[in-house]
Structures are given as structure tokens and as C-alpha cells.
Motif scaffolding. Sequence first.
Motif, PDB file in Angstrom:
ATOM      1  N   UNK A  14      -3.690   6.174 -21.272  1.00 16.66           N
ATOM      2  CA  UNK A  14      -4.006   7.605 -21.228  1.00 16.66           C
ATOM      3  C   UNK A  14      -2.955   8.426 -21.968  1.00 16.66           C
ATOM      4  N   UNK A  15      -3.361   9.601 -22.412  1.00 23.21           N
ATOM      5  CA  UNK A  15      -2.452  10.518 -23.112  1.00 23.21           C
ATOM      6  C   UNK A  15      -1.191  10.759 -22.293  1.00 23.21           C
ATOM      7  N   UNK A  16      -1.385  10.995 -21.004  1.00 23.26           N
ATOM      8  CA  UNK A  16      -0.265  11.269 -20.100  1.00 23.26           C
ATOM      9  C   UNK A  16      -0.380  10.321 -18.904  1.00 23.26           C
ATOM     10  N   UNK A  17       0.286   9.186 -18.997  1.00 17.98           N
ATOM     11  CA  UNK A  17       0.180   8.168 -17.946  1.00 17.98           C
ATOM     12  C   UNK A  17       0.640   8.703 -16.593  1.00 17.98           C
ATOM     13  N   UNK A  18       1.685   9.522 -16.590  1.00 18.91           N
ATOM     14  CA  UNK A  18       2.183  10.068 -15.320  1.00 18.91           C
ATOM     15  C   UNK A  18       1.125  10.946 -14.659  1.00 18.91           C
ATOM     16  N   UNK A  19       0.430  11.744 -15.445  1.00 19.91           N
ATOM     17  CA  UNK A  19      -0.603  12.620 -14.888  1.00 19.91           C
ATOM     18  C   UNK A  19      -1.798  11.803 -14.389  1.00 19.91           C
ATOM     19  N   UNK A  20      -2.141  10.732 -15.094  1.00 18.94           N
ATOM     20  CA  UNK A  20      -3.276   9.912 -14.687  1.00 18.94           C
ATOM     21  C   UNK A  20      -2.951   9.088 -13.441  1.00 18.94           C
ATOM     22  N   UNK A  21      -1.822   8.375 -13.486  1.00 16.23           N
ATOM     23  CA  UNK A  21      -1.480   7.457 -12.397  1.00 16.23           C
ATOM     24  C   UNK A  21      -0.806   8.150 -11.212  1.00 16.23           C
ATOM     25  N   UNK A  22      -0.238   9.326 -11.406  1.00 17.84           N
ATOM     26  CA  UNK A  22       0.466  10.030 -10.334  1.00 17.84           C
ATOM     27  C   UNK A  22      -0.360  10.199  -9.062  1.00 17.84           C
ATOM     28  N   UNK A  23      -1.584  10.740  -9.171  1.00 15.07           N
ATOM     29  CA  UNK A  23      -2.405  10.897  -7.958  1.00 15.07           C
ATOM     30  C   UNK A  23      -2.765   9.554  -7.307  1.00 15.07           C
ATOM     31  N   UNK A  24      -2.900   8.500  -8.125  1.00 11.31           N
ATOM     32  CA  UNK A  24      -3.201   7.178  -7.573  1.00 11.31           C
ATOM     33  C   UNK A  24      -2.014   6.657  -6.771  1.00 11.31           C
ATOM     34  N   UNK A  25      -0.820   6.814  -7.335  1.00 10.97           N
ATOM     35  CA  UNK A  25       0.386   6.382  -6.642  1.00 10.97           C
ATOM     36  C   UNK A  25       0.582   7.180  -5.355  1.00 10.97           C
ATOM     37  N   UNK A  26       0.391   8.487  -5.423  1.00 12.30           N
ATOM     38  CA  UNK A  26       0.548   9.327  -4.228  1.00 12.30           C
ATOM     39  C   UNK A  26      -0.460   8.929  -3.153  1.00 12.30           C
ATOM     40  N   UNK A  27      -1.696   8.697  -3.554  1.00 15.72           N
ATOM     41  CA  UNK A  27      -2.720   8.281  -2.599  1.00 15.72           C
ATOM     42  C   UNK A  27      -2.386   6.951  -1.950  1.00 15.72           C
ATOM     43  N   UNK A  28      -1.912   5.996  -2.755  1.00 12.20           N
ATOM     44  CA  UNK A  28      -1.547   4.689  -2.217  1.00 12.20           C
ATOM     45  C   UNK A  28      -0.375   4.807  -1.249  1.00 12.20           C
ATOM     46  N   UNK A  29       0.625   5.600  -1.612  1.00  9.39           N
ATOM     47  CA  UNK A  29       1.774   5.794  -0.720  1.00  9.39           C
ATOM     48  C   UNK A  29       1.344   6.433   0.596  1.00  9.39           C
ATOM     49  N   UNK A  30       0.475   7.434   0.523  1.00  8.91           N
ATOM     50  CA  UNK A  30      -0.013   8.085   1.742  1.00  8.91           C
ATOM     51  C   UNK A  30      -0.795   7.102   2.603  1.00  8.91           C
ATOM     52  N   UNK A  31      -1.595   6.271   1.964  1.00  5.67           N
ATOM     53  CA  UNK A  31      -2.373   5.271   2.700  1.00  5.67           C
ATOM     54  C   UNK A  31      -1.448   4.303   3.436  1.00  5.67           C
ATOM     55  N   UNK A  32      -0.423   3.822   2.749  1.00  2.00           N
ATOM     56  CA  UNK A  32       0.515   2.874   3.347  1.00  2.00           C
ATOM     57  C   UNK A  32       1.267   3.517   4.512  1.00  2.00           C
ATOM     58  N   UNK A  33       1.648   4.776   4.363  1.00  2.00           N
ATOM     59  CA  UNK A  33       2.354   5.473   5.443  1.00  2.00           C
ATOM     60  C   UNK A  33       1.444   5.720   6.635  1.00  2.00           C
ATOM     61  N   UNK A  34       0.171   6.046   6.368  1.00  2.00           N
ATOM     62  CA  UNK A  34      -0.760   6.365   7.452  1.00  2.00           C
ATOM     63  C   UNK A  34      -1.229   5.118   8.195  1.00  2.00           C
ATOM     64  N   UNK A  35      -1.311   3.991   7.485  1.00  2.00           N
ATOM     65  CA  UNK A  35      -1.800   2.747   8.093  1.00  2.00           C
ATOM     66  C   UNK A  35      -0.902   1.593   7.653  1.00  2.00           C
ATOM     67  N   UNK A  36       0.335   1.560   8.167  1.00  2.00           N
ATOM     68  CA  UNK A  36       1.324   0.603   7.656  1.00  2.00           C
ATOM     69  C   UNK A  36       0.980  -0.875   7.848  1.00  2.00           C
ATOM     70  N   UNK A  37       0.113  -1.206   8.801  1.00  4.77           N
ATOM     71  CA  UNK A  37      -0.217  -2.613   9.038  1.00  4.77           C
ATOM     72  C   UNK A  37      -1.580  -2.995   8.457  1.00  4.77           C
ATOM     73  N   UNK A  38      -2.251  -2.050   7.812  1.00  3.89           N
ATOM     74  CA  UNK A  38      -3.599  -2.307   7.299  1.00  3.89           C
ATOM     75  C   UNK A  38      -3.565  -3.265   6.109  1.00  3.89           C
ATOM     76  N   UNK A  39      -4.556  -4.142   6.066  1.00  2.33           N
ATOM     77  CA  UNK A  39      -4.680  -5.085   4.949  1.00  2.33           C
ATOM     78  C   UNK A  39      -5.039  -4.336   3.671  1.00  2.33           C
ATOM     79  N   UNK A  40      -4.474  -4.811   2.557  1.00  2.00           N
ATOM     80  CA  UNK A  40      -4.722  -4.189   1.258  1.00  2.00           C
ATOM     81  C   UNK A  40      -5.100  -5.278   0.259  1.00  2.00           C
ATOM     82  N   UNK A  41      -6.167  -5.023  -0.477  1.00  2.00           N
ATOM     83  CA  UNK A  41      -6.564  -5.869  -1.604  1.00  2.00           C
ATOM     84  C   UNK A  41      -6.548  -4.983  -2.850  1.00  2.00           C
TER      85      UNK A  41
END
Length: 128
Positions: free
Chosen positions: A32-59
Motif C-alpha cells: 500500500x501507498x502508506x503501510x502504516x495507515x493501512x496496517x495501523x487499524x489492523x494492529x490496533x484491533x488485534x491488540x485490543x482483541x488480545x487485551x480483551x480476551x487474553x486466553x482466546x484461541x487465535x488462528x
Amino acid sequence: MERILLEATDRSPKVDFDFAAGRFALEGEAYPEDAAAFFGPLLQGLKQHVQAAPAAAIRFDVALSYFNSSSAKALMNLFMTLEEAAEAGAPVSIGWRYLEGDDSLQEAGEDFSADFTHARFEMIETPA
């Protein structure tokens, strides 16, 4: 967290981050033109998911046919979040898909996998 579904473009991969199911996927090309702008929301979402459900299985499945260095850095940030979740006890598996005979993507997956000791990193060769 609401599911993130993005269709692939000429420069960015298809994204399916299904937080409720613990299934995450990237597929296509990533420069993407701006990798930080594209991947930033994905990283934030993943971090929030891990914090909200720390023992949940992830694939987490990756089926990229090409990615640039900026996207590689973003992938590593996503992967480090997954490794931290696995280290904390969450069952995490990462599937790295590459086409048979694509040595560069196979090597890239092997390079990424070398950084994991807690998450299960699978190399998955698919027929060309």
C-alpha cells in the motif's frame, strides 16, 4: 470488536479479521501507498482483541503473493502481538501459505517463523 472486512485492491490485500471467531486472514499483495495507515487499524484491533480476551484461541492465516519492506515491518508487528499473546498462554497458530516453487515467499515465512517460540508457525505449501 467489529469484524474488519476489506476487499483486495491493486496494492493491498484482502483482510478478514473476525474477532468473535478468533480468525484473522490476509490474502493477496501488500504494498500500500502508506503501510502504516493501512496496517495501523489492523494492529490496533488485534491488540485490543488480545487485551480483551487474553486466553482466546487465535488462528492467523497469511497468503500473500507479494509484500514490500514496509508491509514486512507491519507483518512483524502483527506477529509480535501474536507471539506475546501465546507467551501469555493463548493458543495461537499462524499459517504461512506460499505457492509451490515460490522460494522467496517460502524463505520469508521461514525468516518470520524463526522469531517464534510460543506461537505455532506453520509453513503451508500450496500447489502452483
